[in-house]
Design a protein around this motif. Sequence first.
Motif, PDB file in Angstrom:
ATOM      1  N   ILE A 181      59.635  27.261  12.821  1.00  0.00           N
ATOM      2  CA  ILE A 181      60.567  27.182  11.697  1.00  0.00           C
ATOM      3  C   ILE A 181      59.900  27.253  10.329  1.00  0.00           C
ATOM      4  N   ALA A 182      58.581  27.151  10.281  1.00  0.00           N
ATOM      5  CA  ALA A 182      57.952  27.235   8.960  1.00  0.00           C
ATOM      6  C   ALA A 182      56.571  27.895   9.008  1.00  0.00           C
ATOM      7  N   GLY A 183      56.329  28.671  10.037  1.00  0.00           N
ATOM      8  CA  GLY A 183      55.084  29.418  10.119  1.00  0.00           C
ATOM      9  C   GLY A 183      53.903  28.557  10.540  1.00  0.00           C
ATOM     10  N   PRO A 184      52.696  29.078  10.469  1.00  0.00           N
ATOM     11  CA  PRO A 184      52.344  30.405   9.958  1.00  0.00           C
ATOM     12  C   PRO A 184      52.859  31.532  10.857  1.00  0.00           C
ATOM     13  N   ILE A 185      52.899  32.727  10.247  1.00  0.00           N
ATOM     14  CA  ILE A 185      53.335  33.900  11.004  1.00  0.00           C
ATOM     15  C   ILE A 185      52.127  34.374  11.815  1.00  0.00           C
ATOM     16  N   VAL A 186      52.187  34.118  13.119  1.00  0.00           N
ATOM     17  CA  VAL A 186      51.028  34.436  13.956  1.00  0.00           C
ATOM     18  C   VAL A 186      51.260  35.794  14.606  1.00  0.00           C
ATOM     19  N   ARG A 187      50.285  36.659  14.471  1.00  0.00           N
ATOM     20  CA  ARG A 187      50.435  37.983  15.080  1.00  0.00           C
ATOM     21  C   ARG A 187      50.200  37.866  16.579  1.00  0.00           C
ATOM     22  N   TYR A 188      50.919  38.716  17.301  1.00  0.00           N
ATOM     23  CA  TYR A 188      50.854  38.618  18.755  1.00  0.00           C
ATOM     24  C   TYR A 188      49.421  38.754  19.255  1.00  0.00           C
ATOM     25  N   LYS A 189      48.681  39.681  18.642  1.00  0.00           N
ATOM     26  CA  LYS A 189      47.334  39.908  19.167  1.00  0.00           C
ATOM     27  C   LYS A 189      46.412  38.696  18.965  1.00  0.00           C
ATOM     28  N   THR A 190      46.785  37.834  18.024  1.00  0.00           N
ATOM     29  CA  THR A 190      45.972  36.640  17.806  1.00  0.00           C
ATOM     30  C   THR A 190      46.017  35.717  19.019  1.00  0.00           C
ATOM     31  N   ILE A 191      47.186  35.619  19.642  1.00  0.00           N
ATOM     32  CA  ILE A 191      47.271  34.642  20.733  1.00  0.00           C
ATOM     33  C   ILE A 191      47.568  35.277  22.096  1.00  0.00           C
ATOM     34  N   ASP A 192      47.535  36.600  22.122  1.00  0.00           N
ATOM     35  CA  ASP A 192      47.767  37.321  23.381  1.00  0.00           C
ATOM     36  C   ASP A 192      46.927  36.724  24.520  1.00  0.00           C
ATOM     37  N   ALA A 193      45.628  36.686  24.307  1.00  0.00           N
ATOM     38  CA  ALA A 193      44.741  36.198  25.367  1.00  0.00           C
ATOM     39  C   ALA A 193      44.951  34.713  25.620  1.00  0.00           C
ATOM     40  N   GLN A 194      45.262  33.965  24.538  1.00  0.00           N
ATOM     41  CA  GLN A 194      45.409  32.508  24.679  1.00  0.00           C
ATOM     42  C   GLN A 194      46.633  32.108  25.501  1.00  0.00           C
ATOM     43  N   LEU A 195      47.612  33.028  25.580  1.00  0.00           N
ATOM     44  CA  LEU A 195      48.807  32.698  26.357  1.00  0.00           C
ATOM     45  C   LEU A 195      48.452  32.498  27.832  1.00  0.00           C
ATOM     46  N   PHE A 239      60.627  33.883   9.991  1.00  0.00           N
ATOM     47  CA  PHE A 239      59.318  33.753  10.637  1.00  0.00           C
ATOM     48  C   PHE A 239      59.311  34.464  11.985  1.00  0.00           C
ATOM     49  N   TYR A 240      60.311  34.174  12.818  1.00  0.00           N
ATOM     50  CA  TYR A 240      60.221  34.780  14.147  1.00  0.00           C
ATOM     51  C   TYR A 240      60.553  36.270  14.127  1.00  0.00           C
ATOM     52  N   THR A 241      61.351  36.715  13.142  1.00  0.00           N
ATOM     53  CA  THR A 241      61.599  38.157  12.999  1.00  0.00           C
ATOM     54  C   THR A 241      60.267  38.876  12.769  1.00  0.00           C
ATOM     55  N   PHE A 242      59.457  38.321  11.868  1.00  0.00           N
ATOM     56  CA  PHE A 242      58.175  38.968  11.556  1.00  0.00           C
ATOM     57  C   PHE A 242      57.233  38.929  12.764  1.00  0.00           C
ATOM     58  N   SER A 283      62.716   7.642   2.371  1.00  0.00           N
ATOM     59  CA  SER A 283      62.372   8.285   1.106  1.00  0.00           C
ATOM     60  C   SER A 283      62.761   9.759   1.166  1.00  0.00           C
ATOM     61  N   PHE A 284      62.715  10.369   0.000  1.00  0.00           N
ATOM     62  CA  PHE A 284      63.059  11.774  -0.161  1.00  0.00           C
ATOM     63  C   PHE A 284      62.246  12.644   0.811  1.00  0.00           C
ATOM     64  N   ASN A 285      62.923  13.435   1.641  1.00  0.00           N
ATOM     65  CA  ASN A 285      62.210  14.211   2.666  1.00  0.00           C
ATOM     66  C   ASN A 285      62.898  15.551   2.875  1.00  0.00           C
ATOM     67  N   PRO A 286      62.768  16.455   1.899  1.00  0.00           N
ATOM     68  CA  PRO A 286      63.518  17.708   2.001  1.00  0.00           C
ATOM     69  C   PRO A 286      62.841  18.718   2.928  1.00  0.00           C
ATOM     70  N   PHE A 287      63.623  19.686   3.387  1.00  0.00           N
ATOM     71  CA  PHE A 287      63.060  20.805   4.145  1.00  0.00           C
ATOM     72  C   PHE A 287      63.156  22.029   3.236  1.00  0.00           C
ATOM     73  N   LEU A 288      61.998  22.429   2.711  1.00  0.00           N
ATOM     74  CA  LEU A 288      62.008  23.455   1.662  1.00  0.00           C
ATOM     75  C   LEU A 288      62.246  24.868   2.185  1.00  0.00           C
ATOM     76  N   TYR A 289      62.196  25.040   3.496  1.00  0.00           N
ATOM     77  CA  TYR A 289      62.205  26.406   4.029  1.00  0.00           C
ATOM     78  C   TYR A 289      63.591  26.865   4.458  1.00  0.00           C
ATOM     79  N   PHE A 290      64.603  26.111   4.032  1.00  0.00           N
ATOM     80  CA  PHE A 290      65.942  26.449   4.511  1.00  0.00           C
ATOM     81  C   PHE A 290      66.413  27.797   3.992  1.00  0.00           C
ATOM     82  N   ARG A 291      65.741  28.327   2.984  1.00  0.00           N
ATOM     83  CA  ARG A 291      66.160  29.635   2.464  1.00  0.00           C
ATOM     84  C   ARG A 291      65.280  30.775   2.982  1.00  0.00           C
ATOM     85  N   PHE A 292      64.213  30.431   3.677  1.00  0.00           N
ATOM     86  CA  PHE A 292      63.274  31.475   4.116  1.00  0.00           C
ATOM     87  C   PHE A 292      63.879  32.283   5.248  1.00  0.00           C
TER      88      PHE A 292
END
Lengths: 456, 360
Positions: free
Chosen positions: A156-170, A119-122, A447-456
């Motif tokens: 750790i699980a997105g969404p993949i936010v493009r920099y320009k989306t939050i540039d001004a919001q920073l 996620f953060y690479t993208f 209860s069962f509480n998996p983290f499905l993104y461990f392979r992403f």
Amino acid sequence: MVFSSITFIFYFLPIVLAIYYMVPKKMQNLILLVASLLFYFYGEPKYVILMVFEIIVAYLFGRLIDKKHKKIFLIIPIAIIVGLLVYFKYIDFLIQNVNVIFEKDIDLVKVILPIGISFYTFQIISYIVDVYRGEVKVQKNILNLATYVALFPQLIAGPIVRYKTIDAQLDNRKHSIENVSIGIRRFVIGLGKKVLIANVLGELVNVFLASNERSVLFYWLYAFANMMQIYFDFSGYSDMAIGLVKMFGFEFPENFNYPYISSSITEFWRRWHISLGTWFRDYIYIPLGGNRVSKIKHLRNILIVWLLTGLWHGAAWNFIIWGLYFGILLILEKEFILKKVDKIPKIIRILATFFIVMISFIIFSGESKIEIFENIKGLFGIGGISLTSLESIYYLKSYAVVLIISLIGATPLMKNVFKDKKVSNFLEPVFILFVLIISTSYIIDGSFNPFLYFRF
Amino acid sequence: MEKTKNVIIIIEFVFVLIVMLVANIVKLDDAVSVTERRKLAQFPAFTKNSVFSGKFASDFDKYAVDQFVRRDSFKEIKYWFSMNIFNQKDSNKMFVKDGSIYKLEYPLNENAVKKSAEKLQTVQEKYLKNANVYYSIIPDKTYYLDDNYLKMDYEKIEEIMAEKLQDTKYIDIKNILTKDDFYNTDLHWKQENIIKVVNILNTNMGIVSQTNYEEKIAGEFYGTYYGQVGAKVNADTIKYLTNSNIENAITYNYETNQYSKVYDLEKFETSSDKYDIYLSGATPLITIENQNANTDKELLIFRDSFGSSIAPLLLENYKKVTLIDLRYMNGQLLESYIEFSNQDVLMLYSGTVLNQNILK
């Protein structure tokens, strides 16, 4: 740290929210950054250095591009960042395949995949490329850039936010009672989707996988529960992320838009993991020439994008096949099917799409080729298996309500209920409190509480 | 109205988070959970090593869940929701039916049963070639529910056991038991209800016996199932059957090297598991000497915890009863402790234990 944990909900979040709203506005980004680094450090103490290193690389080369617009300043950081992704995520997969193909015996590196690296690479790539393209101004404050990359709700699980989306919001974002309230609602709904639907259906999936008494009915229960688990887990996580950032004044674009009501695969991918789809479109598909090239190259571009989409989800062959499965289907749709299916009733098209997607998630979740074939064959009763069994009927009865709720929840039906202001003003606060308490009780019960993104 | 709704949502969310945060910080940590019968995670050590290895984080997550304020109430909420709103048939494999708690012991793990049977077969071939060996299987409680519930295939277990344990005699006790013969809050059978099992075992082992017992009440009992299900169920009562032979019998525990009585009333008061009243609870090897015996016959029982409550009732016709729990001791070590002569031998195991491959 995962959102659906006591540590996050009842320790980390209230403390961060309290400090964030107590400090002066100019310190809020710093608080978010420190909180985000702590959030990451908590789960990945060693790899926080890797993320900080990548942020520094992005920052320095962003500044260099700003000063001298040279292609090399684009290529070097991307090579470093993609190189690190390849090393940490794909190196053992590559070695395994080299060993098989060339009959070698190279030792595996056995490197542990840093959570969220895909996620953060993208996100970092989107920043560097957008700066190079002149679509955004360079970020001169490294803390702001680091806040963008490391922002814990999407880290750790997105969404993949493009920099320009939050540039001004920073620098400038709106904190309001309405935003915080919407954020809370979104977070709690996402939590409920993850804990009460996805995790519960995950139990059913596990029961199936451990069973020796599989009937046709059980294969169908598995296929359905599996696709619903994946959807409610992914979209629940996105809801929680979107809700969390909203509490801090940010606006994130939607990541899922009821994908299971799609009437074609093309539409499905416009509604499923939207931030990933648009990333691949903007940074791979269009730079390759998109559809403005010869037909052969166009098909090649589609296949490359889907091969990479598959690989992005995990370093294993089933993900590659999963990606190519969609690539081929999308080509078939574009070239032949969509032109001819107009006369087919929409409900039939929706059901057909649903089925195709269901098969895709059997591939997605399969641990081996044999398992995938078994689970697809089983749907059609191939191999002389019985139609039902005591076990499948027991689990059908036990999970019927959750399965029905998941089906309703995957459509916009519930959203429409809350559209009526009179109903929503009264019901929503009760509903939100109810979901929060019940979700907490499920987490506490262990209860069962998996983290499905461990392979992403 | 919209604004009021927004304010209410923020207040309730912040209230829940802050109240829980403060309550969790203020609340003193519990060492054990009485209902769940286990130690609860404690605040983890905060050291450089634990933090950088990630151990602190994983331990803190466990601590946060284990020490959560009103943890038992949340477990009750979860159970109520999954059974009544989601209409599930079980919650973490547990469910309450007619005031009794059940645990799904499904599915049958044929491989595990085979392994268990092989362990018993090895013992039989090594030590018991010339002995009269009998075996019996105790079904779990779910066996006695209607067909709407999943249960292990006991016919299959019998088939596997018969294949491995040749030259032994199988005593079928499945059909003389009912669900009322088991505790409501525990997996075990009630001692006061299993005279019928003793009779069938005795008959099959060639013993004619009619023994009278006095039924005594030890007290209230919440069994192991109670803490595993988030539902309130009435307490059971532990009763025990006794007579002068049992009163005078002396047990010897090889693990603790202690002599004791058959019914350990002190343990009943102090132990978290009241079922420990029978022969002082789980142990690898224990003998019961019948001081009043007018025979020299001995009985070896290869057993699990169900054996603790039935063994006193089999004592009548033997001078010595030896109980061996192969979950806690390796079958290969037996000859160091037991002199195998021509004792009667009973292998008495619950389906639940056979299905787990835990015999050594």
